[in-house]
Design a protein around this motif. Structure first.
Motif, short mmCIF file in Angstrom:
data_model
loop_
_atom_site.label_atom_id
_atom_site.label_comp_id
_atom_site.label_asym_id
_atom_site.label_seq_id
_atom_site.Cartn_x
_atom_site.Cartn_y
_atom_site.Cartn_z
N THR A 2 0.83 -1.20 0.00
CA THR A 2 0.00 0.00 0.00
C THR A 2 0.86 1.25 0.00
OG1 THR A 2 -1.70 -1.16 1.25
CG2 THR A 2 -1.79 1.24 1.28
N ASN A 3 0.48 2.23 -0.83
CA ASN A 3 1.13 3.54 -0.80
C ASN A 3 0.52 4.35 0.34
OD1 ASN A 3 2.52 2.89 -3.14
ND2 ASN A 3 1.04 3.89 -4.46
N LEU A 4 1.35 4.86 1.22
CA LEU A 4 0.85 5.73 2.29
C LEU A 4 1.22 7.16 1.92
CD1 LEU A 4 -0.48 6.23 5.01
CD2 LEU A 4 1.76 5.86 6.08
N PHE A 5 0.22 7.95 1.58
CA PHE A 5 0.46 9.35 1.25
C PHE A 5 0.63 10.13 2.54
CE2 PHE A 5 -0.86 13.72 0.61
CZ PHE A 5 -0.05 14.07 -0.45
N THR A 6 1.66 10.96 2.59
CA THR A 6 1.92 11.82 3.76
C THR A 6 2.19 13.23 3.26
OG1 THR A 6 2.87 9.96 4.98
CG2 THR A 6 3.36 12.17 5.80
N HIS A 7 1.52 14.19 3.89
CA HIS A 7 1.77 15.60 3.57
C HIS A 7 2.37 16.26 4.80
CE1 HIS A 7 1.35 19.49 1.71
NE2 HIS A 7 0.70 19.93 2.76
N ARG A 8 3.41 17.05 4.60
CA ARG A 8 4.09 17.73 5.70
C ARG A 8 3.82 19.22 5.63
NH1 ARG A 8 10.21 16.46 7.19
NH2 ARG A 8 9.10 14.92 8.43
N LEU A 9 3.55 19.80 6.80
CA LEU A 9 3.44 21.25 6.89
C LEU A 9 4.08 21.72 8.19
CD1 LEU A 9 0.95 21.86 9.07
CD2 LEU A 9 -0.42 21.29 7.10
N ARG A 10 4.41 22.99 8.22
CA ARG A 10 5.01 23.58 9.41
C ARG A 10 3.94 24.37 10.15
NH1 ARG A 10 10.11 24.12 11.02
NH2 ARG A 10 10.95 23.58 8.97
N VAL A 11 3.83 24.15 11.45
CA VAL A 11 2.84 24.85 12.27
C VAL A 11 3.22 26.32 12.36
CG1 VAL A 11 1.83 25.06 14.57
CG2 VAL A 11 2.29 22.78 13.62
N ARG A 12 2.27 27.18 12.01
CA ARG A 12 2.49 28.62 12.07
C ARG A 12 2.03 29.17 13.43
NH1 ARG A 12 -0.12 28.77 6.21
NH2 ARG A 12 -1.60 27.63 7.47
N TYR A 13 2.65 30.24 13.83
CA TYR A 13 2.36 30.86 15.13
C TYR A 13 0.88 31.19 15.27
CZ TYR A 13 2.57 34.18 18.99
OH TYR A 13 2.35 34.83 20.17
N SER A 14 0.27 31.70 14.21
CA SER A 14 -1.14 32.12 14.28
C SER A 14 -2.10 30.95 14.44
CB SER A 14 -1.51 32.92 13.03
OG SER A 14 -1.41 32.10 11.88
N ARG A 66 -4.54 13.61 20.87
CA ARG A 66 -3.66 12.89 21.80
C ARG A 66 -2.69 13.83 22.51
NH1 ARG A 66 -6.48 8.30 22.18
NH2 ARG A 66 -6.82 7.37 20.16
N GLN A 67 -2.07 14.74 21.74
CA GLN A 67 -1.10 15.71 22.25
C GLN A 67 -1.27 16.97 21.43
OE1 GLN A 67 3.00 14.54 22.47
NE2 GLN A 67 2.51 12.38 22.71
N GLY A 68 -0.57 17.99 21.81
CA GLY A 68 -0.63 19.23 21.05
C GLY A 68 0.61 19.43 20.21
N ALA A 69 0.42 19.77 18.94
CA ALA A 69 1.55 20.20 18.11
C ALA A 69 1.81 21.67 18.44
CB ALA A 69 1.21 20.03 16.63
N ARG A 70 3.05 22.07 18.33
CA ARG A 70 3.44 23.42 18.73
C ARG A 70 4.01 24.21 17.56
NH1 ARG A 70 3.10 23.98 24.05
NH2 ARG A 70 2.88 22.10 25.29
N PHE A 71 4.07 25.52 17.77
CA PHE A 71 4.61 26.44 16.78
C PHE A 71 5.94 25.95 16.23
CE2 PHE A 71 7.62 30.10 16.36
CZ PHE A 71 7.22 30.50 15.10
N ASP A 72 6.08 26.02 14.92
CA ASP A 72 7.29 25.73 14.16
C ASP A 72 7.63 24.25 14.06
OD1 ASP A 72 9.05 27.05 12.44
OD2 ASP A 72 10.69 26.90 13.88
N GLU A 73 6.81 23.38 14.63
CA GLU A 73 7.05 21.95 14.47
C GLU A 73 6.60 21.51 13.08
OE1 GLU A 73 7.02 19.83 18.77
OE2 GLU A 73 5.01 20.27 17.96
N LEU A 74 7.25 20.47 12.56
CA LEU A 74 6.84 19.88 11.29
C LEU A 74 5.79 18.81 11.59
CD1 LEU A 74 10.29 19.54 9.52
CD2 LEU A 74 8.45 21.17 9.01
#
Length: 138
Positions: A2-14, A66-74
């Motif tokens: 199976t192909n697992l599609f993954t998209h990455r983004l960076r969390v912005r401050y706003s 589950r947890q919080g993603a934070r500013f500037d994390e990928l």
């Protein structure tokens, strides 16, 4: 395999709230961005679906935090398709920062006729395009 599609983004401050984590409402927006990128990779694009008389609507969405993603994390958004039905498809996104599971969920999409809005069978070209991304492991 199976192909697992993954998209990455960076969390912005706003996008962060007073607890310094991504505000919960942004996760469905992130999902939508990843879904359109999955369409671009697997198909001729979402516009061609609509031009052909078929649209796709969200019928149900559920996110478990589950947890919080934070500013500037990928933030990686994994997009396993767990079901290709007759008139619907289910994607079970997983939001991760590294190996940390931030959130996960399930989104059910229904194919509709662009003129009537009624349910419509998934186009065969779409089924064929998404079949390699389908996983029953969820």
């Amino acid at each position: 395999m199976t192909n697992l599609f993954t998209h990455r983004l960076r969390v912005r401050y706003s996008e962060c709230d007073q607890q310094n984590v991504v505000f919960n409402g942004h996760y469905l927006f992130y999902y939508d961005v990843a879904a359109m990128e999955l369409w671009r990779e697997a198909t001729e694009g979402y516009a061609s679906l609509v031009e052909g008389g078929t649209d796709l609507v969200v019928a149900e969405a559920r996110i478990v935090y589950r947890q919080g993603a934070r500013f500037d994390e990928l933030l990686d958004i994994e997009m396993p398709i767990t079901r290709l039905g007759t008139t619907s498809m289910i994607v079970c996104p997983r939001f991760k920062v590294g190996e940390r599971l931030i959130a996960e969920g399930e989104v059910r999409h229904v194919f509709t006729d662009t003129l009537t809005g009624s349910k419509k069978e998934m186009p065969h070209t779409v089924r064929a395009a998404f079949q390699p991304y389908t996983s029953a492991e969820e």
